[in-house]
Design an enzyme around this catalytic site. Structure first.
Site, mmCIF file in Angstrom:
data_model
loop_
_atom_site.group_PDB
_atom_site.id
_atom_site.type_symbol
_atom_site.label_atom_id
_atom_site.label_comp_id
_atom_site.label_asym_id
_atom_site.label_seq_id
_atom_site.Cartn_x
_atom_site.Cartn_y
_atom_site.Cartn_z
ATOM 1 N N ASP A 24 0.863 -1.186 0.000
ATOM 2 C CA ASP A 24 0.000 0.000 0.000
ATOM 3 C C ASP A 24 0.902 1.241 0.000
ATOM 4 O O ASP A 24 1.871 1.314 0.751
ATOM 5 C CB ASP A 24 -0.871 -0.038 1.267
ATOM 6 C CG ASP A 24 -2.056 0.887 1.179
ATOM 7 O OD1 ASP A 24 -3.195 0.399 1.258
ATOM 8 O OD2 ASP A 24 -1.843 2.118 1.043
ATOM 9 N N ILE A 25 0.606 2.218 -0.875
ATOM 10 C CA ILE A 25 1.490 3.400 -0.937
ATOM 11 C C ILE A 25 1.236 4.387 0.201
ATOM 12 O O ILE A 25 2.017 5.295 0.402
ATOM 13 C CB ILE A 25 1.401 4.187 -2.276
ATOM 14 C CG1 ILE A 25 -0.019 4.468 -2.673
ATOM 15 C CG2 ILE A 25 2.212 3.527 -3.361
ATOM 16 C CD1 ILE A 25 -0.106 5.564 -3.730
ATOM 17 N N GLN B 137 -14.726 1.315 1.908
ATOM 18 C CA GLN B 137 -13.993 1.013 0.666
ATOM 19 C C GLN B 137 -13.786 2.282 -0.152
ATOM 20 O O GLN B 137 -14.721 3.071 -0.345
ATOM 21 C CB GLN B 137 -14.746 -0.028 -0.166
ATOM 22 C CG GLN B 137 -13.967 -0.492 -1.387
ATOM 23 C CD GLN B 137 -14.654 -1.609 -2.170
ATOM 24 O OE1 GLN B 137 -15.833 -1.882 -1.975
ATOM 25 N NE2 GLN B 137 -13.908 -2.241 -3.061
ATOM 26 N N HIS C 145 -9.810 -6.137 -2.372
ATOM 27 C CA HIS C 145 -8.470 -6.265 -1.787
ATOM 28 C C HIS C 145 -8.572 -6.595 -0.319
ATOM 29 O O HIS C 145 -9.512 -6.188 0.359
ATOM 30 C CB HIS C 145 -7.637 -4.995 -1.994
ATOM 31 C CG HIS C 145 -8.334 -3.738 -1.586
ATOM 32 N ND1 HIS C 145 -9.269 -3.116 -2.379
ATOM 33 C CD2 HIS C 145 -8.240 -2.992 -0.465
ATOM 34 C CE1 HIS C 145 -9.712 -2.030 -1.773
ATOM 35 N NE2 HIS C 145 -9.114 -1.941 -0.597
ATOM 36 N N HIS D 20 -6.333 -6.124 3.140
ATOM 37 C CA HIS D 20 -5.191 -5.449 3.758
ATOM 38 C C HIS D 20 -4.516 -6.427 4.715
ATOM 39 O O HIS D 20 -5.188 -7.060 5.540
ATOM 40 C CB HIS D 20 -5.663 -4.253 4.596
ATOM 41 C CG HIS D 20 -6.363 -3.169 3.830
ATOM 42 N ND1 HIS D 20 -5.735 -2.022 3.408
ATOM 43 C CD2 HIS D 20 -7.654 -3.044 3.422
ATOM 44 C CE1 HIS D 20 -6.605 -1.242 2.787
ATOM 45 N NE2 HIS D 20 -7.785 -1.832 2.781
HETATM 46 P P1 5GP Z 1 -9.853 0.618 0.939
HETATM 47 O O1 5GP Z 1 -10.209 1.784 1.820
HETATM 48 O O2 5GP Z 1 -10.563 0.667 -0.392
HETATM 49 O O3 5GP Z 1 -10.020 -0.690 1.649
HETATM 50 O O4 5GP Z 1 -8.302 0.739 0.703
HETATM 51 C C1 5GP Z 1 -7.710 1.209 -0.459
HETATM 52 C C2 5GP Z 1 -6.226 1.255 -0.183
HETATM 53 O O5 5GP Z 1 -5.549 1.497 -1.388
HETATM 54 C C3 5GP Z 1 -5.796 2.353 0.806
HETATM 55 O O6 5GP Z 1 -5.134 1.751 1.909
HETATM 56 C C4 5GP Z 1 -4.861 3.236 -0.016
HETATM 57 O O7 5GP Z 1 -3.784 3.721 0.734
HETATM 58 C C5 5GP Z 1 -4.424 2.298 -1.115
HETATM 59 N N1 5GP Z 1 -4.091 2.944 -2.373
HETATM 60 C C6 5GP Z 1 -4.752 3.968 -2.976
HETATM 61 N N2 5GP Z 1 -4.170 4.281 -4.150
HETATM 62 C C7 5GP Z 1 -3.121 3.426 -4.285
HETATM 63 C C8 5GP Z 1 -2.130 3.267 -5.307
HETATM 64 O O8 5GP Z 1 -2.097 3.966 -6.307
HETATM 65 N N3 5GP Z 1 -1.212 2.275 -5.132
HETATM 66 C C9 5GP Z 1 -1.206 1.491 -3.999
HETATM 67 N N4 5GP Z 1 -0.249 0.565 -3.916
HETATM 68 N N5 5GP Z 1 -2.119 1.631 -3.016
HETATM 69 C C10 5GP Z 1 -3.063 2.590 -3.161
#
Ligand code: 5GP
Length: 141
Positions: A34-35, A97, A103, A105
């Protein structure tokens, strides 16, 4: 439910249109850092199949993601000398989300240390590179 958006950022990563720090790949999954990590070594495991989240992925495809998550979680504990691992999976905005390709984590945890809030800051690329190297090494054991 909203249709799968083929231009979400993880779909672009899967197509090679956007870079990532890849740590592990199978014919059906991709794992990368994650970035905006909420802890050291914060990794994501995604299916290659187009799936928005837990509500539309086929059970067998999710089982493959779970199998790989098990491997990445154990490697992450070792790579970062973590005391524990938290897994998170958010489906739909109401659940938190923000990227609409399924995905999981994988979050290494340390006693008494809270996770950073989501999307707090972009990690330094050198740090991500170092963490990817450590996780890749542990995944090869
Ligand atoms: P969600 O909230 O959808 O479960 O998590 C999305 C995750 O994607 C977040 O932890 C965010 O930091 C990560 N993320 C967002 N954009 C990018 C990206 O361009 N590359 C990577 N590697 N992670 C990303």
């Amino acid at each position: 439910m909203t249709a799968y958006d083929k231009d979400n950022i993880f779909a672009k990563i899967l197509r090679g249109e956007f870079p990532c720090y890849k740590v592990y790949e199978t014919d059906r999954t991709l794992s990368f850092l994650d970035i905006m990590p909420r802890t050291i070594g914060h990794a994501l495991v995604i299916p290659k199949v187009a799936a928005r989240n837990i509500l539309d992925i086929k059970p067998d495809d999710f089982a493959e993601v779970a199998r790989v998550t098990h491997k990445v979680a154990n490697a992450a504990k070792k790579a970062f000398d973590a005391h524990g691992i938290t897994l998170e999976q958010f489906s739909e905005p109401a659940a938190g989300q923000t990227v609409f390709h399924l995905h999981i984590h994988v979050l290494p945890r340390f006693t008494g240390v809270d996770l950073l809030p989501p999307a707090s800051r972009k990690e330094d690329l050198k740090v991500l590179e170092d963490h990817a190297t450590r996780l890749i090494a542990a995944l090869q054991d």
